[in-house]
Scaffold this motif. Structure first.
Motif, PDB file in Angstrom:
ATOM      1  N   ARG A 129     -77.962   4.374  28.479  1.00 56.11           N
ATOM      2  CA  ARG A 129     -78.144   5.237  27.434  1.00 56.11           C
ATOM      3  C   ARG A 129     -78.644   6.584  28.162  1.00 56.11           C
ATOM      4  N   SER A 298     -72.450   0.766  15.234  1.00 55.00           N
ATOM      5  CA  SER A 298     -73.458   1.511  14.240  1.00 55.00           C
ATOM      6  C   SER A 298     -73.427   0.731  13.169  1.00 55.00           C
ATOM      7  N   ASP A 405     -91.792  12.923  23.412  1.00 55.04           N
ATOM      8  CA  ASP A 405     -91.708  14.378  23.278  1.00 55.04           C
ATOM      9  C   ASP A 405     -91.862  15.419  24.477  1.00 55.04           C
ATOM     10  N   ASN A 408     -89.204  13.757  27.350  1.00 51.06           N
ATOM     11  CA  ASN A 408     -87.811  13.834  27.467  1.00 51.06           C
ATOM     12  C   ASN A 408     -87.412  15.198  27.491  1.00 51.06           C
ATOM     13  N   GLY A 409     -88.627  16.138  27.320  1.00 46.22           N
ATOM     14  CA  GLY A 409     -88.186  17.810  27.503  1.00 46.22           C
ATOM     15  C   GLY A 409     -87.868  18.210  25.803  1.00 46.22           C
ATOM     16  N   ARG A 410     -88.155  17.467  24.999  1.00 46.82           N
ATOM     17  CA  ARG A 410     -88.270  17.907  23.600  1.00 46.82           C
ATOM     18  C   ARG A 410     -89.392  19.076  23.030  1.00 46.82           C
ATOM     19  N   ARG A 565     -92.188  17.489  32.216  1.00 49.82           N
ATOM     20  CA  ARG A 565     -90.848  16.983  31.890  1.00 49.82           C
ATOM     21  C   ARG A 565     -90.761  15.569  32.423  1.00 49.82           C
TER      22      ARG A 565
END
Lengths: 565, 303
Positions: A129, A298, A405, A408-410, A565
């Motif tokens: 991932r 999926s 958030d 992960n850099g969101r 980050r």
């Protein structure tokens, strides 16, 4: 300066071989190195659990008569209670090892299994991932070899944990044993460590086999359901005949008679566990080798309804993002609550009728202030005490999601909109707390329905379950404060440490007869007996204070620091 | 007209590590400003200070005349931002993602949003985690562009885009400029800079070294000059000329590196029987490479 290049064909073969070996060793070493902290923490927690249990029993029951009395109570107990409190088929309960095996072996194994599931579900799928797996398999090492090395590193870590458990078992026999038969032989201690290791690996291997197909989270969820379901089915097979067949097809059922701590080893029963674990690990290795990296199956019909995604604003988004994991925790706790609630009434009545006073004293030692002879008391012991630990762990996973958030850099993208730092922190924290509320409601419904099914009062346990939510919200508050002040990456580890310390304090303080104030340090000791409607205002205020104060502190900290980050 | 972006003495230290030092520049309204520099030079730090995700150790940054720290929310209402490294919500589809950010930004024209998705050729019905890197970049570009912001701040915007995507992106930049909007972008794609930017700032080791129009950068560069004579010529005669740095000579040929005006070289050459004169203008790429290498060499010398 360039490295010397191999010239002859033989040189080239040696070069490739040495390169391959060094890379393979690197995968093994790196995996082991990454898990070293977890190995120490899990091993330490298990050792402390064993010491606490052995200390409580060894110091409370120092005469043969008291032991026989206690053993008689346990064997005369309704089967459901034996399932609630420990192994449904206890052996040699008059010995120290027998008591620890009855009461704590399943929990020790469960915690080790949980770690194995987390580690083995992440070892390949988690790496894929993050994109790291592609880098590793681009080296001259086959995928199959990478998977084998990762499994080998995990088995090594688990062997260390098993060794810690074995050493602790041998030591507690010396430290707390007071009667003949209390000593745990080296062979039985090793047998216990081996049992913990193989049971945990069996659970982990389910996750490892499924991870290439369904991804990390799906594999971990299914493996946890298999493990918890298996433990519950085995634990309650004597109480509910319809579970008997199910319980006996789990590794808990296969190894039911292997109780080395109780002086009753049955090594042969471990063979099917080794076999199934080997098959599942091999399946995971082969699937890793044959399937596309990172490609998972999926399930299109399993889409979350749009209304629950929370696209209307940051608060709803934070809640929507946390909701699946919160509901999963709620369902797990709810099912457990239903089973306990269903059984509690009858079990409590039976205890009140049959248990001698001397025997109840041990429960008072282990669970001070709780009357085991009442439905509420039983729920307090069998559900709230354990439920609080699980709710704390659930809160840690929610905090981890909240922290993603920023980690992960969101957050960079979010703060590029009209959303201020303060508003993000407050809304995302409240959204996470809303997810805790959702988890608590599902849990409460489970326990209330269980109580109602048994003809008991459902409202009091329904309201009493709020204690779990209060504690979880307090943990979230701690995480938000740490995340706001220091940074997102610190939030979940600090929360995990706080939950672990609270658990150990509540376990060790009464068990080892530590001064009262030590046990009082645990927040969970201030929540009263919510299952009978007796709330301790101090704990409630402390939980709400930690939640509100955490958000306020986090907001203040967030205003002044760089977003990381 | 007041500049859209104005920095004064902008400095950032990460503990003992250098971030940026005394960075000062202005970006005018309607301008496309390229921000260039090698990895670790301080481009992203500067951008993150402008967006108030990191706080400057010293100095100020003003955007639309507002302080980037105290008025950050008011600034963000008019900004579209694409970070260099980012992540969005894995479980959401592309459409749900752009819808959510349209709520956060406000004032999004749905038709324009759909048009962006169509032009960038991205299927918004797929889950974000299932997108390729380039498609993730396209979704993030839509979130930055969909509310038609007055200022676009883009950190490595075409990273991961295929050539068609890059073409579309350049067209979108041109349209933004035609609409009078301002663009501040950091990039390593020099062709993209050449084709889209009005001015360029070059940052190296945390210091802003050059700010100039793209065309002017070429003038600042060294010219490679080759002179071929009928008879023998000595190198010493040219070495002392202003702007001449490197001279290599064969019997009848001279190779010079010339900075600035060519007139002294032409006059000196005219004193001999000149057969051929070649001056080669460096490309933008060569200019940047020479610029970066010069910095590295200077750093090595200091080290």
């Amino acid at each position: 300066m360039s490295r010397r290049q191999p010239r002859s064909r033989l040189d080239q073969r040696r070069y490739r071989h040495s390169l391959s070996r060094s890379l393979v060793t690197a995968v093994y070493r790196r995996t082991l190195r990454d898990s070293r902290n977890a190995v120490v923490v899990v091993g330490g927690v298990l050792a402390l659990m064993l010491i606490a249990a052995a200390g409580a029993y060894g110091r409370s029951y120092t005469t043969p008569a008291s032991r026989v009395s206690f053993a008689n109570l346990l064997t005369s107990m309704p089967a459901a209670l034996r399932g609630v409190t420990g192994d449904p088929h206890p052996a040699n309960l008059t010995t120290l090892g027998g008591m620890v095996s009855f009461k704590d072996a399943t929990w020790v194994c469960g915690i080790a299994a949980l770690w194995s599931i987390v580690a083995l579900s992440a070892s390949i799928a988690g790496e894929a991932r993050r994109g790291r797996l592609e880098l590793v398999i681009a080296t001259p090492v086959s995928r199959r070899r990478v998977a084998v090395e990762k499994v080998a590193a995990h088995v090594t870590g688990m062997a260390i944990i098993a060794a810690i458990c074995a050493a602790t078992a041998w030591l507690f026999g010396i430290a707390f044993g007071s009667l003949p038969g209390d000593a745990v032989t080296v062979g039985n201690a090793i047998g216990f460590g081996l049992w913990v290791m193989l049971m945990a690996l069996a659970s982990g291997s389910v996750a490892f086999a499924l991870a290439p197909l369904v991804g990390r989270a799906g594999a971990a969820g299914i493996a946890t359901a298999v493990t918890v379901g298996g433990a519950l089915a085995y634990g309650y097979e004597t109480a509910a005949p319809w579970l008997r067949g199910l319980g006996q097809v789990t590794w808990f059922g296969w190894t039911g008679h292997d109780q080395p701590l109780a002086g009753q080893p049955d090594w042969m029963t471990l063979i099917p566990v080794v076999a199934i674990t080997t098959v599942l690990l091999g399946t995971g290795v082969e699937l890793t080798a044959r399937r596309d990296v990172g490609a998972t199956i999926s399930i299109p019909w399993l889409r979350w309804p749009r209304v629950l995604l929370g696209l209307g604003g940051p608060l709803r988004r934070a809640a929507g993002d946390r909701l699946p994991i919160a509901l999963a925790w709620g369902l797990g706790l709810g099912v457990y609550g239903f089973v306990i609630g269903d059984a509690a009434s009858a079990v409590a009545a039976s205890i009140k009728k049959e248990a001698p006073t001397s025997t109840l004293s041990v429960y008072h030692t282990l669970f001070p202030g709780v009357d085991i002879g009442t439905t509420a008391g039983l729920l307090q012991i069998a559900f709230v005490a354990i439920g609080l630990v699980l709710a704390g762990v659930a809160a840690v996973t929610l905090v981890s999601g909240w922290a993603a958030d920023e980690a992960n850099g969101r957050l960079d993208v979010l703060l590029g909109t009209r959303l201020s730092r303060e508003r993000w922190l407050i809304t995302s924290a409240l959204g996470t707390m809303a997810a805790v509320v959702a988890m608590t409601v599902v849990t409460a419904l489970g326990i209330a329905l269980g109580a109602l099914a048994a003809g008991s009062d459902g409202l009091t346990p329904l309201l009493g379950s709020a204690a779990l939510g209060l504690y979880a919200i307090a943990v979230v508050g701690v995480g938000v404060a740490v995340g706001g002040w220091i940074g997102a990456r610190a939030a979940a580890p600090v929360c995990g440490a706080a939950v672990g310390a609270t658990f150990l304090l509540s376990l060790l303080a009464p068990g080892l007869h530590l001064p009262g104030w030590v046990g009082q340090l645990a927040l969970t000791s201030h929540l009263g007996q919510p299952m009978v409607g007796q709330w301790d205002g101090v704990g409630v205020i402390a939980c709400l204070g930690l939640a509100g104060g955490g958000v306020a502190l986090g907001t203040w900290g967030m205003r002044r620091r760089d977003v990381g980050r | 007209m007041a500049p859209v972006i104005q920095t004064l003495g902008l400095t950032k230290h990460y503990g003992g590590h250098r971030g940026i030092e005394q960075v000062e520049f202005e970006v005018a309204a309607g301008e496309v400003f390229g921000f260039l520099g090698p990895n670790g030079a301080g481009k992203t730090t500067t951008i993150r200070i402008l967006l108030d995700t990191v706080r400057a150790t010293a100095g100020t940054a003003r955007i639309f005349g507002l302080d980037s720290r105290s008025d950050s929310v008011a600034i963000h209402r008019r900004v579209g931002y694409l970070p260099g490294e980012f992540s969005l919500y894995d479980r959401l589809t592309g459409r749900e993602t752009v819808d959510y950010f349209s709520k956060l930004h406000g004032g999004v024209d749905r038709a324009y949003q759909a048009q962006l998705a169509e032009r960038l050729d991205v299927d918004l019905s797929r889950r974000y985690r299932d997108y390729s890197r380039g498609n993730k970049q396209k979704v993030a570009l839509i979130t930055a562009l969909q509310h038609r912001p007055d200022l676009l701040v883009l950190d490595e915007p075409s990273s991961g885009l295929d050539p068609l995507g890059q073409q579309t992106f350049l067209a979108l930049l041109r349209e933004a400029r035609e609409d009078g909007r301002t663009v501040f972008l950091s990039s390593h794609v020099l062709d993209e800079v050449r084709r889209s930017c009005d001015r360029v700032g070059i940052i190296r080791e945390g210091r802003l070294e050059t700010v100039a129009p793209v065309d002017q950068l070429r003038d600042m560069a060294h010219h490679e000059v080759e002179l071929r004579f009928a008879g023998a010529v000595t190198a010493a005669e040219f070495e002392s000329l202003p702007g001449v740095s490197i001279v290599t000579a064969t019997d009848h040929e001279l190779h010079l590196t010339v900075t600035g005006e060519m007139d002294p070289v032409v006059r000196a050459a005219a004193r001999h029987h000149l057969i051929d004169f070649t001056s080669r203008e460096p490309s933008l790429e060569e200019f940047f490479l020479a610029h970066y290498r010069a910095g590295t060499a200077a750093a090595d010398d200091r080290g």
